[in-house]
Design a protein around this motif. Structure first.
Motif, PDB file in Angstrom:
ATOM      1  N   LYS A  56      31.216  36.162  53.298  1.00 33.90           N
ATOM      2  CA  LYS A  56      32.284  37.139  53.082  1.00 33.90           C
ATOM      3  C   LYS A  56      31.743  38.540  53.329  1.00 33.90           C
ATOM      4  O   LYS A  56      30.569  38.816  53.078  1.00 33.90           O
ATOM      5  N   ILE A  57      32.608  39.415  53.812  1.00 37.36           N
ATOM      6  CA  ILE A  57      32.245  40.826  54.015  1.00 37.36           C
ATOM      7  C   ILE A  57      33.201  41.663  53.195  1.00 37.36           C
ATOM      8  O   ILE A  57      34.403  41.707  53.462  1.00 37.36           O
ATOM      9  N   ARG A  58      32.659  42.320  52.202  1.00 33.04           N
ATOM     10  CA  ARG A  58      33.472  43.073  51.251  1.00 33.04           C
ATOM     11  C   ARG A  58      33.412  44.576  51.557  1.00 33.04           C
ATOM     12  O   ARG A  58      32.343  45.132  51.794  1.00 33.04           O
ATOM     13  N   GLY A  59      34.579  45.195  51.546  1.00 28.19           N
ATOM     14  CA  GLY A  59      34.651  46.648  51.679  1.00 28.19           C
ATOM     15  C   GLY A  59      34.444  47.181  53.080  1.00 28.19           C
ATOM     16  O   GLY A  59      34.205  48.377  53.253  1.00 28.19           O
ATOM     17  N   GLY A  60      34.529  46.316  54.106  1.00 23.99           N
ATOM     18  CA  GLY A  60      34.383  46.772  55.486  1.00 23.99           C
ATOM     19  C   GLY A  60      35.676  47.340  56.038  1.00 23.99           C
ATOM     20  O   GLY A  60      36.725  47.333  55.375  1.00 23.99           O
ATOM     21  N   ALA A  61      35.619  47.847  57.265  1.00 24.72           N
ATOM     22  CA  ALA A  61      36.819  48.385  57.906  1.00 24.72           C
ATOM     23  C   ALA A  61      37.785  47.256  58.218  1.00 24.72           C
ATOM     24  O   ALA A  61      37.396  46.214  58.736  1.00 24.72           O
ATOM     25  N   GLN A  62      39.040  47.462  57.887  1.00 25.94           N
ATOM     26  CA  GLN A  62      40.044  46.434  58.108  1.00 25.94           C
ATOM     27  C   GLN A  62      40.182  46.136  59.596  1.00 25.94           C
ATOM     28  O   GLN A  62      40.310  47.036  60.419  1.00 25.94           O
ATOM     29  N   GLY A  63      40.129  44.864  59.934  1.00 25.84           N
ATOM     30  CA  GLY A  63      40.266  44.453  61.323  1.00 25.84           C
ATOM     31  C   GLY A  63      38.946  44.272  62.050  1.00 25.84           C
ATOM     32  O   GLY A  63      38.926  43.771  63.168  1.00 25.84           O
TER      33      GLY A  63
END
Length: 597
Positions: A264-271
């Motif tokens: 999972k990647i949390r808090g990244g740029a949407q998209g």
């Protein structure tokens, strides 16, 4: 010859050290009067004596410095020649004949350092223009040039790096004096500062050492590394994590990283759908060490980006301005005609922008003709003729404008060849207050709009070293602009700078690109994006690169790659007047322009 006249001629002939040292100037005058020689003869004598004993480039550079010791050696040489020429009677030799045998030296073949030193002295004796200090407290520039007929306020309010003695000394640090212990301490401090920021942002109570075996998942913060002896690109199989000595129970021991298939990647740029990893990146992971000498990552926590400062109150005055920006090289590798620069200056004279930002290299040490020595001018004289004179003509034509210069580590006219790099000396611009000097990288503001600029191609270095790790997006950050969709690779490389808070977050410098970045790790504070401008991102970032030119919105920052002027490309910025309820994004208009396109 009058005393004042001979002193001036001596200073012109013998260089900057003599021109700025009254004691040396007096000693040279005394030698000329005692032995009946001219300042030009003394110059030839000194060049012959120093060149004779300089058998390599390092000794040439040392010999080029005119000191009391070198002057004593020249005096003894003159005495010996007098004694040999006159015999027992010691008949005085005519002044001009003393120079025979050395006056025929081909000055175009003299070591470059000598010519550069001598020509520079001519500028010291010219009337100096007093410049206001470049501090963050400075306001409008008041321009008054003797004999130019140009007197009046600038159209813009410039704020730049502090120019007090202590601040300048820190930027113009002595390099090649790095100690291993100091480098390690700086690298540790960077991890610890980012760890504190991550804990605050995600509400993490405790960080653990990734080298410790655990039964439960824990949070760790460290720096991405790979085998330094390997010239291959970073891959998942060569990816390691090191933490600081303070945050580790094993003195910052490196440990291999493995990624869970359900990452999972949390808090990244949407998209974005993933996150870029590269050597030197400071990262936050969630996972556990099951005792297999590796840390299994189940979640990557994206670093929070710097955000621009709010522009709250509209100005009662007209704070609109225009800026044109260009980056070197400014001439092709086949000649030193600087035709792209001449074409660009024609545009500038016609448009008369409020601000002209120029990023080096100006006199490029990598230029083939300069490397081969096929040039009859000292580098500083070349800069004066090609750049400074046309710029001063432009500023006379447009008295409300200013020019901003950002150096490059490849500039022959600079004295600092490491990164971060101090600004040019005032000698380069003849202390013209309309030409403002900014370090590399540098942060400055125009009418309260903040700019960041560097001449290092950090985007290319990032793209070359980066690997993309895909994962499921969790709690993604929604973009503030439709242009910033998270799926643009170049925009995400710019995002790395905002997240890592550095103009150059790559470490170590890629082996095949070391010649482009002479990185001084112990002075990495000079690479901070928020350097001297509080904990905020620049509104506009100039990131010149060999990659395709662009203007992109990344979070709250406009990132611009103005390419290079030798390709006929430059950028323009127009900022309209502030008004209630009008954001900077609504006021800001940027464009990358192709000359003749």
């Amino acid at each position: 010859m009058a005393a004042s006249s001979i002193k001036e001629e001596i200073a012109n002939c013998l260089g900057l050290e003599v021109a700025s040292n009254p004691k040396l100037l007096a000693e040279c005058q005394k030698i000329c009067e005692i032995y009946g020689i001219t300042p030009q003869d003394l110059q030839y004598k000194w060049e012959a004596a120093t060149y004779e004993h300089a058998n390599n480039f390092a000794s040439v550079r040392e010999a080029a410095r005119f000191t009391s010791d070198s002057l004593a050696g020249v005096r003894e040489q003159i005495k010996r020649e007098l004694e040999q020429g006159s015999g027992s009677a010691k008949k005085k030799t005519p002044a001009r004949s003393l120079a025979s045998g050395v006056a025929s030296i081909n000055r175009n073949k003299m070591p470059f350092a000598l010519g550069r030193n001598i020509h520079a002295a001519q500028r010291v004796l010219e009337p100096q223009i007093k410049a206001e200090p470049d501090t963050f407290n400075s306001t409008e520039i008041s321009v008054g040039l003797k004999g130019s007929g140009v007197v009046g306020p600038s159209m813009v309010k410039f704020r730049g790096p502090k120019s007090d003695v202590e601040s300048k000394k820190k930027r113009a640090y002595r390099y090649m004096f790095e100690r291993t212990g100091e480098r390690g301490q700086v690298l540790d401090t960077q991890i610890e500062e980012m760890a504190e920021l991550i804990q605050q942002h995600y509400g993490i109570q405790e960080l653990n050492d990734p080298a410790n075996s655990t039964d439960e998942e824990v949070f760790v913060v460290g720096r991405i590394t790979h085998d330094l002896d390997s010239e291959t690109k970073l891959t998942e199989s060569t990816l390691n994590l090191e933490t600081s000595r303070r945050l580790s129970d094993h003195s910052g021991k490196r440990i291999a990283i493995q990624f869970d298939p359900a990452l999972k990647i949390r808090g990244g740029a949407q998209g974005a759908g993933g996150l870029g990893l590269f050597p030197g990146a400071i990262v936050a992971f969630k996972g556990k060490n099951g005792g297999a000498s590796s840390f299994s990552v189940t979640e990557i926590l994206a670093l929070p980006s710097l955000t621009s400062s709010p522009h709250m109150k509209p100005s009662p005055d007209d704070d609109s301005f225009s800026m044109y920006a260009a980056c070197g090289p400014y001439t092709s590798d086949t000649n030193l005609s600087y035709k792209p620069w001449d074409a660009f200056m024609q545009v500038i004279r016609r448009v008369k922008p409020s601000v002209l930002t120029l990023i080096g290299p100006f006199v490029d040490t990598a230029h083939p003709l300069l490397q081969s020595g096929e040039i009859d001018e000292a580098p500083l004289d070349l800069f004066y003729r090609i750049f400074l004179d046309p710029l001063r003509d432009f500023l006379t034509l447009s008295p409300g404008s200013i020019v901003i210069l950002v150096p490059s580590v490849r500039d022959l006219i600079g004295t600092h060849a490491v990164y971060p790099q101090c600004e040019f000396s005032n000698l380069v611009t003849k202390s013209d207050p309309r030409i403002r000097l900014v370090p590399n990288p540098g942060v400055f503001s125009i009418n309260d709009v903040t700019f960041g600029a560097t001449s290092v191609d950090v985007l290319f270095h990032l793209r070359k070293e980066e690997i993309i790790k895909r994962g499921q997006e969790v709690d993604s950050v929604v973009s503030l602009s439709s242009e910033d969709n998270g799926a643009d690779p170049l925009a995400n490389d710019c995002r790395h700078l905002l997240q890592q808070r550095s103009f150059y977050p790559v470490f170590p410098v890629p082996l095949d690109l070391c010649s482009e970045v002479n990185l001084d790790v112990t002075h990495s504070v000079g690479l901070r994006l928020d350097n001297e401008m509080e904990d905020v991102a620049p509104d506009v970032l100039f990131l010149p690169s060999r990659l395709r030119q662009f203007c992109k919105t990344v979070h709250t920052t406009t990132a611009i790659n103005p390419s290079t002027l030798v390709k006929g490309v430059y950028s323009t910025i127009d900022v309209s007047s502030s008004a209630p309820g009008k954001s900077l994004r609504e006021r800001l208009k940027t464009e990358v322009v192709k000359m003749g396109g």
